[in-house]
Motif scaffolding. Structure first.
Motif, PDB file in Angstrom:
ATOM      1  N   GLU A  27       0.801  -1.228   0.000  1.00 13.44           N
ATOM      2  CA  GLU A  27       0.000   0.000   0.000  1.00 13.44           C
ATOM      3  C   GLU A  27       0.838   1.284   0.000  1.00 13.44           C
ATOM      4  N   GLU A  28       2.000   1.218   0.568  1.00 13.85           N
ATOM      5  CA  GLU A  28       2.806   2.430   0.679  1.00 13.85           C
ATOM      6  C   GLU A  28       3.480   2.736  -0.659  1.00 13.85           C
ATOM      7  N   ARG A  29       3.339   3.951  -1.106  1.00  9.13           N
ATOM      8  CA  ARG A  29       3.948   4.344  -2.387  1.00  9.13           C
ATOM      9  C   ARG A  29       5.446   4.558  -2.190  1.00  9.13           C
ATOM     10  N   LEU A  30       6.231   3.824  -2.967  1.00 11.72           N
ATOM     11  CA  LEU A  30       7.675   3.894  -2.841  1.00 11.72           C
ATOM     12  C   LEU A  30       8.217   4.847  -3.895  1.00 11.72           C
ATOM     13  N   LYS A  31       8.893   5.884  -3.428  1.00 13.66           N
ATOM     14  CA  LYS A  31       9.317   6.958  -4.329  1.00 13.66           C
ATOM     15  C   LYS A  31      10.658   6.693  -4.998  1.00 13.66           C
ATOM     16  N   SER A  32      11.430   5.775  -4.473  1.00 11.25           N
ATOM     17  CA  SER A  32      12.760   5.537  -5.039  1.00 11.25           C
ATOM     18  C   SER A  32      13.159   4.084  -4.835  1.00 11.25           C
ATOM     19  N   ASN A  33      14.187   3.660  -5.552  1.00 11.37           N
ATOM     20  CA  ASN A  33      14.698   2.307  -5.388  1.00 11.37           C
ATOM     21  C   ASN A  33      15.251   2.089  -3.982  1.00 11.37           C
ATOM     22  N   ARG A  34      15.800   3.159  -3.409  1.00 12.02           N
ATOM     23  CA  ARG A  34      16.334   3.047  -2.051  1.00 12.02           C
ATOM     24  C   ARG A  34      15.232   2.688  -1.063  1.00 12.02           C
ATOM     25  N   GLU A  35      14.086   3.349  -1.174  1.00 13.14           N
ATOM     26  CA  GLU A  35      12.947   3.033  -0.296  1.00 13.14           C
ATOM     27  C   GLU A  35      12.476   1.609  -0.525  1.00 13.14           C
ATOM     28  N   ARG A  36      12.425   1.214  -1.792  1.00 11.55           N
ATOM     29  CA  ARG A  36      11.968  -0.147  -2.108  1.00 11.55           C
ATOM     30  C   ARG A  36      12.912  -1.180  -1.502  1.00 11.55           C
ATOM     31  N   ILE A  37      14.213  -0.942  -1.619  1.00 11.52           N
ATOM     32  CA  ILE A  37      15.197  -1.875  -1.064  1.00 11.52           C
ATOM     33  C   ILE A  37      15.048  -1.977   0.454  1.00 11.52           C
ATOM     34  N   LYS A  95      12.363  -1.398   2.258  1.00  9.36           N
ATOM     35  CA  LYS A  95      11.118  -2.104   2.591  1.00  9.36           C
ATOM     36  C   LYS A  95      11.288  -3.612   2.439  1.00  9.36           C
ATOM     37  N   PHE A  96      11.940  -4.023   1.370  1.00  7.62           N
ATOM     38  CA  PHE A  96      12.094  -5.459   1.142  1.00  7.62           C
ATOM     39  C   PHE A  96      13.151  -6.064   2.061  1.00  7.62           C
ATOM     40  N   LEU A  97      14.084  -5.256   2.545  1.00 12.46           N
ATOM     41  CA  LEU A  97      15.034  -5.763   3.536  1.00 12.46           C
ATOM     42  C   LEU A  97      14.319  -6.130   4.832  1.00 12.46           C
ATOM     43  N   VAL A  98      13.384  -5.273   5.243  1.00  9.33           N
ATOM     44  CA  VAL A  98      12.602  -5.591   6.445  1.00  9.33           C
ATOM     45  C   VAL A  98      11.745  -6.828   6.209  1.00  9.33           C
ATOM     46  N   LEU A  99      11.179  -6.935   5.006  1.00 12.77           N
ATOM     47  CA  LEU A  99      10.387  -8.114   4.669  1.00 12.77           C
ATOM     48  C   LEU A  99      11.253  -9.370   4.737  1.00 12.77           C
ATOM     49  N   GLY A 100      12.458  -9.291   4.187  1.00  9.69           N
ATOM     50  CA  GLY A 100      13.375 -10.435   4.241  1.00  9.69           C
ATOM     51  C   GLY A 100      13.739 -10.805   5.664  1.00  9.69           C
ATOM     52  N   LEU A 101      13.905  -9.783   6.518  1.00  7.99           N
ATOM     53  CA  LEU A 101      14.228 -10.042   7.922  1.00  7.99           C
ATOM     54  C   LEU A 101      13.083 -10.772   8.618  1.00  7.99           C
ATOM     55  N   LEU A 102      11.850 -10.334   8.381  1.00 11.41           N
ATOM     56  CA  LEU A 102      10.694 -11.002   8.979  1.00 11.41           C
ATOM     57  C   LEU A 102      10.579 -12.448   8.500  1.00 11.41           C
ATOM     58  N   LEU A 103      10.870 -12.667   7.228  1.00  8.90           N
ATOM     59  CA  LEU A 103      10.785 -14.025   6.682  1.00  8.90           C
ATOM     60  C   LEU A 103      11.840 -14.947   7.286  1.00  8.90           C
ATOM     61  N   ILE A 104      13.062 -14.437   7.472  1.00 11.28           N
ATOM     62  CA  ILE A 104      14.102 -15.298   8.057  1.00 11.28           C
ATOM     63  C   ILE A 104      13.813 -15.561   9.530  1.00 11.28           C
ATOM     64  N   LEU A 105      13.240 -14.585  10.232  1.00 11.37           N
ATOM     65  CA  LEU A 105      12.879 -14.794  11.640  1.00 11.37           C
ATOM     66  C   LEU A 105      11.795 -15.865  11.751  1.00 11.37           C
ATOM     67  N   ARG A 120       9.519  -7.994 -10.365  1.00 16.34           N
ATOM     68  CA  ARG A 120      10.625  -7.333  -9.677  1.00 16.34           C
ATOM     69  C   ARG A 120      10.567  -7.597  -8.176  1.00 16.34           C
ATOM     70  N   SER A 121       9.347  -7.693  -7.634  1.00 18.91           N
ATOM     71  CA  SER A 121       9.186  -7.954  -6.201  1.00 18.91           C
ATOM     72  C   SER A 121       9.702  -9.340  -5.822  1.00 18.91           C
ATOM     73  N   ILE A 122       9.605 -10.285  -6.770  1.00 21.02           N
ATOM     74  CA  ILE A 122      10.137 -11.629  -6.507  1.00 21.02           C
ATOM     75  C   ILE A 122      11.642 -11.552  -6.293  1.00 21.02           C
ATOM     76  N   GLY A 123      12.315 -10.816  -7.162  1.00 26.50           N
ATOM     77  CA  GLY A 123      13.765 -10.672  -7.038  1.00 26.50           C
ATOM     78  C   GLY A 123      14.163 -10.003  -5.740  1.00 26.50           C
ATOM     79  N   TYR A 124      13.462  -8.921  -5.370  1.00 28.81           N
ATOM     80  CA  TYR A 124      13.769  -8.225  -4.117  1.00 28.81           C
ATOM     81  C   TYR A 124      13.539  -9.141  -2.906  1.00 28.81           C
ATOM     82  N   THR A 125      12.446  -9.905  -2.937  1.00 27.48           N
ATOM     83  CA  THR A 125      12.126 -10.790  -1.807  1.00 27.48           C
ATOM     84  C   THR A 125      13.181 -11.867  -1.641  1.00 27.48           C
ATOM     85  N   LEU A 126      13.508 -12.567  -2.729  1.00 27.04           N
ATOM     86  CA  LEU A 126      14.493 -13.641  -2.648  1.00 27.04           C
ATOM     87  C   LEU A 126      15.877 -13.104  -2.314  1.00 27.04           C
ATOM     88  N   GLY A 127      16.216 -11.951  -2.884  1.00 23.83           N
ATOM     89  CA  GLY A 127      17.521 -11.352  -2.594  1.00 23.83           C
ATOM     90  C   GLY A 127      17.653 -10.964  -1.129  1.00 23.83           C
TER      91      GLY A 127
END
Length: 562
Positions: free
Chosen positions: A173-183, A185-195, A221-228
């Motif tokens: 839902e949150e509008r991501l204005k840049s690749n940095r924001e997207r990265i 957001k997906f880093l936190v998602l990756g952290l939750l998944l590994i936990l 693109r979200s698949i790549g960010y999630t797996l990465g």
């Protein structure tokens, strides 16, 4: 005349469809108050159902023991998910080995789960579904009882609900204005998944569920960010484990995964499961966890239900298919919920041997199963069958009252034990075999020096009750007395506790858990003076403490005496 009939029919359908809308508006208006009341009920029932004892299975004691060893010996937890013992070790460092405090932490996790569940589905799915589910979860005796168990389920529930909230709110839902924001957001998602994955091994399925959803919605693109992101944290975790604890292999799976592939985890000689066996396992587990446990959680089957039901299992799958059909068309949040349930349940049903049959293995998905299955009936009533617009609210009311009735009954049955435990009598409610076992463990801990090892069956429970490490005798792999003695000598075991623990816990029979008895019997047959009785406790279902006299073996090569 025909036009008039069509107009009246259309008006009636609109009026019927407003039943759900009026209920949704009413519940949304008071959703905050309902959540606060639900949290209060969870606190109340968590207190009234608080269990001061560890499970007699010993699994919850094992988590505490692993946490203790991590803190004091630096032994990294390698069996089952390591995250929960890591979390417990921090609180043991703060408050010591206070079992009641550690149990109460699970209550905090359950409350956190309730909060994130509410925030995840609030205003994203029909209020009728998530508000009624919230009430059921807050008052469900099976779920709330985990507020005082030191199993990993409470932490898993918290992380699972947090994942759903974060994914819905901050990734979709949150509008991501840049690749940095997207990265980020997906880093936190990756952290939750590994936990989640490091709490319970089935948590790895959450990564699969997220990826499958992104495939359905064509978010490549979200698949790549999630797996990465997940891969990055996986490597970080593996590196920390290897560098600081010297554990290089993926020990969370290791022997545990190999056991899951066996037809019988306690008899490797039967070989590994084949394809047909896995299909049969999937269906048998479906019947166990759906028709038996899920319906029991809802209060629709007795608490002591034993029989499975093919009919009820099929009904559950029909409801799931109906909900998935509408979720594809109506609601992406429910769609992800359905994909997640499908993946996690499939993993559970395929890999677990049916002999384990523990309701906690499906309980962690119960909060998601309820609103998802009901959503199929909701949309069916809204779009096709007006009768369901009245049946569904009635069904929800029945579920709440049957759920509350089951919970009040459990509270009433628990009160006598609860009061005695509050007064410090932690043995109250245990059968005589367990009372004698615990008394013997405490006797041995008080009278045998700390540098002398004591062996027993159920060492995790002995550790919790006696606040001391015990060596576990879990199986007898040979009848060779010298090999059995050698095993004890290698672990510097000088004393052994033998108890009369019941094979059937609810009743006394001639059958007991005889692992230690057989172990000592084979030794005594060859070396009659090697096993010496030191102490006996109990008039019935007695517990014994034996001393191992290695000098009586003959040449004394097995081990020195003390």
């Amino acid at each position: 005349m025909a036009k008039s009939n069509k107009r009246s029919t259309r008006q009636k359908k609109q009026q019927d469809s407003e039943v759900f809308e009026r209920l949704n508006r009413f519940l949304q208006k008071y959703q905050k108050q309902i959540f606060i009341a639900s949290a209060g009920l969870t606190l109340l029932f968590s207190f009234l159902l608080f269990n001061f004892n560890v499970s007699l299975m010993g699994d919850d004691g094992a988590y505490i023991k692993r946490a203790y060893r991590l803190l004091h010996d630096g032994d990294f937890p390698t069996f089952q998910g390591p995250l929960y013992p890591i979390v417990l070790s921090f609180f043991i460092w703060l408050a010591g080995l206070n079992v009641t405090f550690l149990k109460a932490l699970s209550g905090v996790f359950i409350l956190g789960h309730l909060y994130f569940f509410y925030r995840a589905f609030k205003d994203r799915i029909p209020a009728l579904l998530y508000i009624f589910t919230l009430i059921i979860l807050a008052t469900n005796a099976y779920l709330v009882s985990y507020s005082s168990w030191t199993f990993s389920e409470a932490l898993f529930l918290l992380l699972q609900a947090w994942l759903f909230y974060y994914l819905f709110r901050h990734v979709w839902e949150e509008r991501l204005k840049s690749n940095r924001e997207r990265i980020m957001k997906f880093l936190v998602l990756g952290l939750l998944l590994i936990l989640l994955a490091k709490t319970r091994s089935v948590g790895y399925g959450a990564v699969v569920a997220v990826v499958i959803f992104f495939v359905f919605t064509r978010q490549w693109r979200s698949i790549g960010y999630t797996l990465g992101s997940f891969g990055l944290f996986y490597l970080v975790f593996k590196g920390v484990r290897s560098i600081f604890f010297g554990v290089s292999s993926n020990a969370q799976f290791g022997s545990q995964f190999n056991r899951l592939l066996l037809k019988d985890p306690y008899n490797p000689g039967k070989g590994k499961e084949d394809l047909v066996g896995f299909v049969e396992r999937f269906w048998n587990n479906s019947e166990l966890y759906l028709s038996k446990h899920t319906y029991k959680f809802l209060g629709l089957r007795p608490d002591d239900v034993v029989q499975t039901s093919t009919v009820l299992t099929v009904i559950a799958y029909i409801l799931f298919g109906l909900a998935l059909f509408y979720a594809f068309r109506k609601n992406k949040y429910l769609l992800f919920t359905g994909v997640y349930i499908a993946v996690m349940s499939a993993v559970t049903f395929f890999i677990l041997q049916t002999r384990w049959d523990q309701d906690r293995l499906i309980l962690v998905f119960f909060p998601l199963i309820v609103p998802f299955l009901l959503s199929g009936l909701y949309y069916l009533g809204k779009d096709k069958l007006p009768l369901f617009r009245f049946i569904l609210p009635g069904l929800l009311v029945v579920l709440i009252f049957s759920n509350l009735g089951r919970t009040f009954n459990k509270v009433d049955l628990h009160q006598d034990k609860f009061i005695h435990h509050l007064q410090g009598d932690d043995l109250y409610g245990l059968t005589p075999d367990w009372v004698n076992y615990v008394k013997m463990a405490r006797f041995a801990a008080e009278n045998i020096p700390d540098n002398v090892n004591i062996a027993c069956r159920k060492p995790n429970i002995a550790f919790i009750k006696a606040q001391r490490e015990f060596y576990g005798i879990h199986r007898v792999n040979t009848q060779d007395a010298d090999k059995l003695l050698q095993k004890l000598a290698q672990n510097d075991v000088r004393y052994v506790i033998m108890a009369s623990l019941r094979k059937y816990p609810s009743r006394k029979t001639k059958y007991t858990i005889n692992t230690v008895k057989r172990y000592l019997y084979y030794i005594q047959q060859k070396y009659p003076k090697a096993i010496q009785l030191v102490h006996r406790i109990g008039q019935d279902e007695q517990a014994y403490l034996f001393r191992i006299n290695y000098n009586a073996v003959g040449d004394g090569k097995v081990g020195g005496d003390q």
